[in-house]
Design a protein around this motif. Structure first.
Motif, PDB file in Angstrom:
ATOM      1  N   LYS A   1      -8.302 -27.199  11.075  1.00 16.19           N
ATOM      2  CA  LYS A   1      -7.897 -28.594  11.267  1.00 16.19           C
ATOM      3  C   LYS A   1      -6.434 -28.763  10.876  1.00 16.19           C
ATOM      4  O   LYS A   1      -5.901 -27.992  10.072  1.00 16.19           O
ATOM      5  N   PRO A   2      -5.767 -29.784  11.395  1.00 15.31           N
ATOM      6  CA  PRO A   2      -4.372 -30.020  11.019  1.00 15.31           C
ATOM      7  C   PRO A   2      -4.280 -30.384   9.529  1.00 15.31           C
ATOM      8  O   PRO A   2      -5.253 -30.881   8.946  1.00 15.31           O
ATOM      9  N   PRO A   3      -3.112 -30.137   8.912  1.00 14.46           N
ATOM     10  CA  PRO A   3      -2.959 -30.443   7.486  1.00 14.46           C
ATOM     11  C   PRO A   3      -3.360 -31.871   7.120  1.00 14.46           C
ATOM     12  O   PRO A   3      -3.937 -32.097   6.050  1.00 14.46           O
ATOM     13  N   SER A   4      -3.116 -32.823   7.999  1.00 16.33           N
ATOM     14  CA  SER A   4      -3.465 -34.213   7.689  1.00 16.33           C
ATOM     15  C   SER A   4      -4.975 -34.396   7.544  1.00 16.33           C
ATOM     16  O   SER A   4      -5.421 -35.276   6.815  1.00 16.33           O
ATOM     17  N   ALA A   5      -5.757 -33.550   8.202  1.00 14.04           N
ATOM     18  CA  ALA A   5      -7.217 -33.634   8.117  1.00 14.04           C
ATOM     19  C   ALA A   5      -7.776 -32.823   6.958  1.00 14.04           C
ATOM     20  O   ALA A   5      -8.973 -32.833   6.718  1.00 14.04           O
ATOM     21  N   ARG A   6      -6.895 -32.105   6.250  1.00 16.41           N
ATOM     22  CA  ARG A   6      -7.319 -31.276   5.113  1.00 16.41           C
ATOM     23  C   ARG A   6      -6.921 -31.886   3.776  1.00 16.41           C
ATOM     24  O   ARG A   6      -7.112 -31.270   2.737  1.00 16.41           O
ATOM     25  N   LYS A   7      -6.378 -33.089   3.824  1.00 18.68           N
ATOM     26  CA  LYS A   7      -5.940 -33.736   2.584  1.00 18.68           C
ATOM     27  C   LYS A   7      -7.143 -34.047   1.702  1.00 18.68           C
ATOM     28  O   LYS A   7      -8.236 -34.322   2.186  1.00 18.68           O
ATOM     29  N   LEU A   8      -6.902 -34.018   0.397  1.00 17.92           N
ATOM     30  CA  LEU A   8      -7.943 -34.423  -0.544  1.00 17.92           C
ATOM     31  C   LEU A   8      -8.149 -35.929  -0.459  1.00 17.92           C
ATOM     32  O   LEU A   8      -7.196 -36.686  -0.275  1.00 17.92           O
ATOM     33  N   THR A   9      -9.394 -36.345  -0.615  1.00 15.78           N
ATOM     34  CA  THR A   9      -9.683 -37.774  -0.683  1.00 15.78           C
ATOM     35  C   THR A   9      -9.234 -38.292  -2.049  1.00 15.78           C
ATOM     36  O   THR A   9      -9.021 -37.500  -2.984  1.00 15.78           O
ATOM     37  N   PRO A  10      -9.103 -39.591  -2.233  1.00 18.96           N
ATOM     38  CA  PRO A  10      -8.758 -40.114  -3.557  1.00 18.96           C
ATOM     39  C   PRO A  10      -9.742 -39.670  -4.640  1.00 18.96           C
ATOM     40  O   PRO A  10      -9.331 -39.340  -5.757  1.00 18.96           O
ATOM     41  N   ASP A  11     -11.042 -39.629  -4.320  1.00 19.95           N
ATOM     42  CA  ASP A  11     -12.032 -39.156  -5.303  1.00 19.95           C
ATOM     43  C   ASP A  11     -11.811 -37.687  -5.652  1.00 19.95           C
ATOM     44  O   ASP A  11     -11.927 -37.280  -6.809  1.00 19.95           O
ATOM     45  N   GLN A  12     -11.492 -36.870  -4.650  1.00 18.06           N
ATOM     46  CA  GLN A  12     -11.224 -35.456  -4.902  1.00 18.06           C
ATOM     47  C   GLN A  12      -9.967 -35.284  -5.739  1.00 18.06           C
ATOM     48  O   GLN A  12      -9.930 -34.455  -6.662  1.00 18.06           O
ATOM     49  N   GLU A  13      -8.926 -36.054  -5.441  1.00 15.03           N
ATOM     50  CA  GLU A  13      -7.697 -35.986  -6.237  1.00 15.03           C
ATOM     51  C   GLU A  13      -7.981 -36.324  -7.694  1.00 15.03           C
ATOM     52  O   GLU A  13      -7.472 -35.667  -8.601  1.00 15.03           O
ATOM     53  N   ARG A  14      -8.800 -37.341  -7.931  1.00 15.08           N
ATOM     54  CA  ARG A  14      -9.145 -37.734  -9.295  1.00 15.08           C
ATOM     55  C   ARG A  14      -9.899 -36.603 -10.004  1.00 15.08           C
ATOM     56  O   ARG A  14      -9.599 -36.264 -11.147  1.00 15.08           O
ATOM     57  N   PHE A  15     -10.858 -35.989  -9.311  1.00 14.18           N
ATOM     58  CA  PHE A  15     -11.605 -34.883  -9.912  1.00 14.18           C
ATOM     59  C   PHE A  15     -10.651 -33.755 -10.302  1.00 14.18           C
ATOM     60  O   PHE A  15     -10.710 -33.245 -11.416  1.00 14.18           O
ATOM     61  N   HIS A  16      -9.768 -33.368  -9.385  1.00 16.54           N
ATOM     62  CA  HIS A  16      -8.826 -32.268  -9.645  1.00 16.54           C
ATOM     63  C   HIS A  16      -7.920 -32.604 -10.831  1.00 16.54           C
ATOM     64  O   HIS A  16      -7.593 -31.729 -11.628  1.00 16.54           O
ATOM     65  N   ARG A  17      -7.532 -33.839 -10.944  1.00 22.16           N
ATOM     66  CA  ARG A  17      -6.655 -34.269 -12.030  1.00 22.16           C
ATOM     67  C   ARG A  17      -7.388 -34.267 -13.380  1.00 22.16           C
ATOM     68  O   ARG A  17      -6.824 -33.890 -14.395  1.00 22.16           O
ATOM     69  N   GLU A  18      -8.646 -34.681 -13.376  1.00 26.61           N
ATOM     70  CA  GLU A  18      -9.376 -34.868 -14.630  1.00 26.61           C
ATOM     71  C   GLU A  18     -10.152 -33.633 -15.094  1.00 26.61           C
ATOM     72  O   GLU A  18     -10.448 -33.509 -16.277  1.00 26.61           O
ATOM     73  N   TRP A  19     -10.489 -32.744 -14.175  1.00 27.97           N
ATOM     74  CA  TRP A  19     -11.259 -31.556 -14.553  1.00 27.97           C
ATOM     75  C   TRP A  19     -10.388 -30.614 -15.368  1.00 27.97           C
ATOM     76  O   TRP A  19      -9.267 -30.299 -14.993  1.00 27.97           O
ATOM     77  N   LYS A  20     -10.889 -30.152 -16.498  1.00 27.52           N
ATOM     78  CA  LYS A  20     -10.110 -29.297 -17.400  1.00 27.52           C
ATOM     79  C   LYS A  20     -10.270 -27.807 -17.090  1.00 27.52           C
ATOM     80  O   LYS A  20      -9.567 -26.977 -17.633  1.00 27.52           O
ATOM     81  N   GLY A  21     -11.207 -27.474 -16.222  1.00 29.48           N
ATOM     82  CA  GLY A  21     -11.426 -26.081 -15.860  1.00 29.48           C
ATOM     83  C   GLY A  21     -10.712 -25.723 -14.571  1.00 29.48           C
ATOM     84  O   GLY A  21      -9.806 -26.432 -14.115  1.00 29.48           O
ATOM     85  N   CYS A  22     -11.144 -24.635 -13.965  1.00 29.97           N
ATOM     86  CA  CYS A  22     -10.528 -24.136 -12.738  1.00 29.97           C
ATOM     87  C   CYS A  22     -11.114 -24.826 -11.514  1.00 29.97           C
ATOM     88  O   CYS A  22     -12.326 -24.896 -11.354  1.00 29.97           O
ATOM     89  N   VAL A  23     -10.230 -25.321 -10.663  1.00 30.83           N
ATOM     90  CA  VAL A  23     -10.624 -25.895  -9.377  1.00 30.83           C
ATOM     91  C   VAL A  23      -9.541 -25.523  -8.358  1.00 30.83           C
ATOM     92  O   VAL A  23      -8.351 -25.655  -8.629  1.00 30.83           O
ATOM     93  N   PHE A  24      -9.986 -25.002  -7.216  1.00 25.43           N
ATOM     94  CA  PHE A  24      -9.067 -24.533  -6.186  1.00 25.43           C
ATOM     95  C   PHE A  24      -9.461 -25.132  -4.839  1.00 25.43           C
ATOM     96  O   PHE A  24     -10.640 -25.362  -4.585  1.00 25.43           O
TER      97      PHE A  24
END
Length: 100
Positions: free
Chosen positions: A61-84
């Motif tokens: 998919k194009p990069p615009s369709a692969r963006k993280l959702t706001p909920d995903q961005e929040r999870f990535h920001r708040e999770w203290k472990g490894c997330v890729f």
């Protein structure tokens, strides 16, 4: 009522490759709400090491369709472990090995 979460087309391929490499994999994609798609425990991790979260995006998919959702961005920001974020089986395996 919650809507069904979309599963990326390459999710099954990535799960299959990780399991073939000996990883324990739990598909978390039905949870939604920003929780990454896969919870992975590499066979090289000691039993007490934290598993790795992988957010699967469809690399076709194009990069615009692969963006993280706001909920995903929040999870990535708040999770203290490894997330890729991964787009292929090779990226998933590399991420798990990097975290090990």
């Amino acid at each position: 009522m919650r809507r069904a979460e979309k599963v990326d087309a390459n999710n099954a391929e990535i799960v299959k490759a990780l399991r073939a490499a000996g990883c324990g994999v739990i598909d978390m994609s039905p949870m939604g709400k920003g929780v990454p798609d896969l919870l992975v425990h590499a066979p090289t991790f000691p039993a007490c090491r934290m598993p790795v979260f992988l957010e699967v995006k469809d690399g076709k998919k194009p990069p615009s369709a692969r963006k993280l959702t706001p909920d995903q961005e929040r999870f990535h920001r708040e999770w203290k472990g490894c997330v890729f974020v991964v787009t292929s089986a090779d990226e998933a395996l590399a991420a798990v090995l990097k975290a090990a």
